[in-house]
Scaffold this active site. Sequence first.
Site, short mmCIF file in Angstrom:
data_model
loop_
_atom_site.label_atom_id
_atom_site.label_comp_id
_atom_site.label_asym_id
_atom_site.label_seq_id
_atom_site.Cartn_x
_atom_site.Cartn_y
_atom_site.Cartn_z
N GLY A 17 -4.36 -8.10 -4.82
CA GLY A 17 -3.63 -6.96 -4.31
C GLY A 17 -4.30 -6.38 -3.08
O GLY A 17 -5.48 -6.65 -2.80
N CYS A 18 -3.55 -5.58 -2.35
CA CYS A 18 -4.07 -5.03 -1.11
C CYS A 18 -5.17 -4.00 -1.38
O CYS A 18 -6.27 -4.10 -0.81
CB CYS A 18 -2.94 -4.43 -0.29
SG CYS A 18 -1.82 -3.35 -1.22
N TYR A 19 -4.90 -3.04 -2.25
CA TYR A 19 -5.93 -2.06 -2.58
C TYR A 19 -7.17 -2.74 -3.17
O TYR A 19 -8.30 -2.45 -2.77
CB TYR A 19 -5.40 -1.02 -3.58
CG TYR A 19 -4.47 0.02 -3.02
CD1 TYR A 19 -4.85 0.86 -1.97
CD2 TYR A 19 -3.20 0.21 -3.56
CE1 TYR A 19 -3.99 1.85 -1.49
CE2 TYR A 19 -2.34 1.20 -3.08
CZ TYR A 19 -2.74 2.01 -2.04
OH TYR A 19 -1.89 3.00 -1.57
#
Lengths: 344, 344, 344, 344
Positions: free
Chosen positions: A147-149
């Site tokens: 995921g990006c986070y």
Amino acid sequence: MIKVAIVGGSGYTGFELLRLLALHPDAKVTEVTSRQYKGKAVTEVFPSLTGFYDGLKFSDPEGFKSIEADIAFSALPHGASQAAVPALLESSRVIDLSADFRIHDLSVYEAWYGEHISPALLNEAVYGLPELRRKEIKGARLVANPGCYPTSAILALAPLLKEKLSDASSIIVDSKSGVSGAGRQAAIETSFVEVSPGFKAYKIGSHRHTPEIEQELGAIAGAGVSITFTPHLLPVSRGILSTVYANLSKGVSMKEVHSLYKAFYEKEPFVRVMDEGRFPDISQVRTSNYCDLGVFVDEKKRKAIIVSAIDNLVKGASGQAIQNMNIMAGLPETTGLIAPPVSI
Amino acid sequence: MIKVAIVGGSGYTGFELLRLLALHPDAKVTEVTSRQYKGKAVTEVFPSLTGFYDGLKFSDPEGFKSIEADIAFSALPHGASQAAVPALLESSRVIDLSADFRIHDLSVYEAWYGEHISPALLNEAVYGLPELRRKEIKGARLVANPGCYPTSAILALAPLLKEKLSDASSIIVDSKSGVSGAGRQAAIETSFVEVSPGFKAYKIGSHRHTPEIEQELGAIAGAGVSITFTPHLLPVSRGILSTVYANLSKGVSMKEVHSLYKAFYEKEPFVRVMDEGRFPDISQVRTSNYCDLGVFVDEKKRKAIIVSAIDNLVKGASGQAIQNMNIMAGLPETTGLIAPPVSI
Amino acid sequence: MIKVAIVGGSGYTGFELLRLLALHPDAKVTEVTSRQYKGKAVTEVFPSLTGFYDGLKFSDPEGFKSIEADIAFSALPHGASQAAVPALLESSRVIDLSADFRIHDLSVYEAWYGEHISPALLNEAVYGLPELRRKEIKGARLVANPGCYPTSAILALAPLLKEKLSDASSIIVDSKSGVSGAGRQAAIETSFVEVSPGFKAYKIGSHRHTPEIEQELGAIAGAGVSITFTPHLLPVSRGILSTVYANLSKGVSMKEVHSLYKAFYEKEPFVRVMDEGRFPDISQVRTSNYCDLGVFVDEKKRKAIIVSAIDNLVKGASGQAIQNMNIMAGLPETTGLIAPPVSI
Amino acid sequence: MIKVAIVGGSGYTGFELLRLLALHPDAKVTEVTSRQYKGKAVTEVFPSLTGFYDGLKFSDPEGFKSIEADIAFSALPHGASQAAVPALLESSRVIDLSADFRIHDLSVYEAWYGEHISPALLNEAVYGLPELRRKEIKGARLVANPGCYPTSAILALAPLLKEKLSDASSIIVDSKSGVSGAGRQAAIETSFVEVSPGFKAYKIGSHRHTPEIEQELGAIAGAGVSITFTPHLLPVSRGILSTVYANLSKGVSMKEVHSLYKAFYEKEPFVRVMDEGRFPDISQVRTSNYCDLGVFVDEKKRKAIIVSAIDNLVKGASGQAIQNMNIMAGLPETTGLIAPPVSI
């Protein structure tokens, strides 16, 4: 030449895969599916790509069982990937950009996401953060693209946790993401008029990226990690900045921590540890696969503040997916991914 | 105290009516309808209004036949207003913010919009541009509140056409509007990610505000007027700037045209003709009911360039509607509408 | 490998040269000067370039007489280039991004800009718009790189004027430019707070790009051309959209004009004529060297509306300069310049 | 009618004072000074104010010794106010918007800011946060108007510290501010092109608002408070959102903490505690004097997360200054300050 299929290719991560792969010397997109746009030319939906994918049309995703590609990227939404991936694996190695295969522990998955329809693959899937799992990625049949986070949080914290310098139960990850992180969707909440003058926190204490971050940090630390994670919505298109607070387990100086980070990422082509006293700006990594890191230590309070910046659509999604593809295919990891960020 | 009902009050013009009327000393919103949000508190949908409309809920628009208000604003979409207005007129005077009653000639209406279900009202409706039709507005039962683009175009051209200084067949109106002009809607086209780096022309040669501008300019000129109108979408929330090109019918100087504009609008509280050599910026009228005008004459080419700026949601919609309400109610026209623009 | 020097390299056009040349396979920046930043590392001023120009420092521009490069780009401000170019020409071929050598007629230059200190070069300099002057560029010693507005206007109008389809005295060019067109400067007028909610016209009737557009359109038409040019300031970083109005000299259909444009630009790698009914958006050319064109004809009014979109820093400046370099060096014209626009 | 003078009135806090006071029924600006613009009409510098201050010119600040006003607002930069305030106090009560008189302890002031030239006033000055010091403000001769970040942090934490529910040494204040917080200045760092795609932390561990927050929180807690404060720069004009993390000193539920906040601010006209589960957005307080607060408690971790939102130019500066003026003048505190936020 790697034959590439993109399943669910009309969202922003699909667009970024197309944009970046247009310049990849050793890969070629041979199929891209979209339920919404099936039959339409890719360049009609994305006019900016005119001249790069002329002739390619979005195909019906119902057909993805018959996809013959070396690598299939699944850019389907969370939930939909679970159903598609087993079929894709029959003919291709798969890089899944959804959250469906990132959590290894089924009970954790179920607690945060609900039922899983292909639980057998949860263990096989390799968490595709190259800086930490390069070797496993190389041989993987299924890569769960981070995921990006989590990408921004894990890269910020890995050196501290690896060296057991941080308390594992009091870490705070205060993250701010651009709007493209919400996907290419029609919604009043992400409309220009609502977003442009705004800034807010959302899903405080309940964002689904929390267990993903904890799982990977725990693996690095060799012990359970529990974080406080607060995402915010920034009025920019691209970029995540995470400001991470960690209580140091012993007295170390700013200089020592900075040196640790420099050494830890010395050979990483996509992690740029900034000089002491300098801190990242999301604009400086925009459109690129870089993660910039800034290090600060409050020696009196024994607290480290690490700031990380990525482009959520590139290092936080499609760029990292291509980095994984390069590793899986035995190519130099940076192939097709080296370009200066478009900072203005 | 004027009792006000707002029908279709959950869009941006509805929000602006609520925002502006919150400070109106002589009017009180007693009912606001919304199909989408019926039963919800106004402040739940619009948290910024907390403290101003506590207790007021969106009511079911099915009930608007029984509305008892002195003034009903219809902020319904084009098409929907036609059906609602006759019922509203049974108990209230009506100010309609849609396009449904702006065109007097049924055949023109049908050519641009299609069938009309209340054609008998087309002739009765008064076009609510106070600077030109103050007297008729005062006694009107039904006021058709002008479109945003037409307001900016007509105020820019009225003095020239009144004085027969402009050729009537070669006028070009090059307009640029902020995104709120597209309404409060869920659409990829108006999402932050798509809009923020962009700028484009749209509906070239076919925008439905064209006949409205031509009708009103024709009435001023006392002759047919035919314009070329090109709207563009600006990456800002609010504001319309129109750059208007007119071929002068005789040799007049910049100074003469500027003086004409100064004189024409001398007593208008909401039109600010700028000094010679200065031109408007949409930021300088933002959130206000002002229309700023700048005048330029290319004496060699005998061409006038008039630039007008308004806030599309205020002078281009809800502010002008309240100005009309004030006139209809015999109040000072500026009541509740005098506040400095929020330029930053 | 072409040895490249950039003189005045710390502005936005300098940055874009550095960004784009970082990926050019046949050119290498060996020197970059900056009065303001002399002695500083390029990556300190532009952190996004970290990893691409490590070790390169801004050198003192006083030294540019001794520059030994195959191609010197002058990215100095207007006025300063006049003094620098003669010295640069002693050792290099020069591509000048300023306005100093674009006007061939000294009296026209003086009327718009004032005195010229190297007037002898005005005639020699080749106006570097490849689509029109490819052959002369190839052998040129000094290329005057076109202005951003002129590039967008000339490409929009060239087919019409070449075919003598447009009246030459009534053309209107209504252009809108992003803020980077004002250069990298400290000024309240271009600050985020002032610009972000705004939109305005400026320098109406007096912008210095007017004679440049008229000169080049006149050369195409084989007759004098006089335009009305109105620039506007858009709240975006990059991009110019020009909406061009031309009165047709005879009755031609939309289809005919569209076909003419398609044929005129058929072999051009960087001009994309859109399908009938589609119009450009600056976001769709962002960061790229493309010029997108949309064509509309109002057959009744015998008026053509041509809309062009470019990235002012790329096709409007540094990308076009590299295109010129490629031509001068005998390389394929697209070398280092083919990449999908970053539309989001 | 209160006679108001504004010293240093051409920055953004000066502009906001002018914008807000234009509608104040009981105050009138009789003098506004500006070194940079002396002699110029206020409406030439701020065209949006046309019609509100016609005739008023910026006067020479050298003359402020002779100012005869009931209230003088000093909107001078930090440092300059120290010199001006003693003279202003000879004829007026003073509200100082700079940081010069906010710190009571000279040694703390000197450690963060350097020498002070009017140290005798440090003790007399009242810290002008009405929610905490209403009574002292009423009688004050000199009010030190709070900083923008401190306002957002102190209002977020006051209830917890008052009730001794928070550990005093581990509080983290992660704040994000719009660009107007940097003042109205010509600087590349705050230019549209640099800011609009960016987001960054700055002055980590060293921002001068830190001691101000600690002083006021310490006064509430009745004990020393030490915070970690990280400011960030948001690409919006207005607004501060602070995400505040506090370790609870005992097990309390979300419900209990939420009730505490509701009760604490029950009678405050400008603090809006949101319902449980809802959190503020800077857009929802934009242009207004409100502070919105959202409350979250992680009961397992015994950690509170409080989110506060203000408009940095209003509740964070000029609006709060007028609130203080109202208190000093014995007017209802909300006079001239009640208007719905302009959230879009």
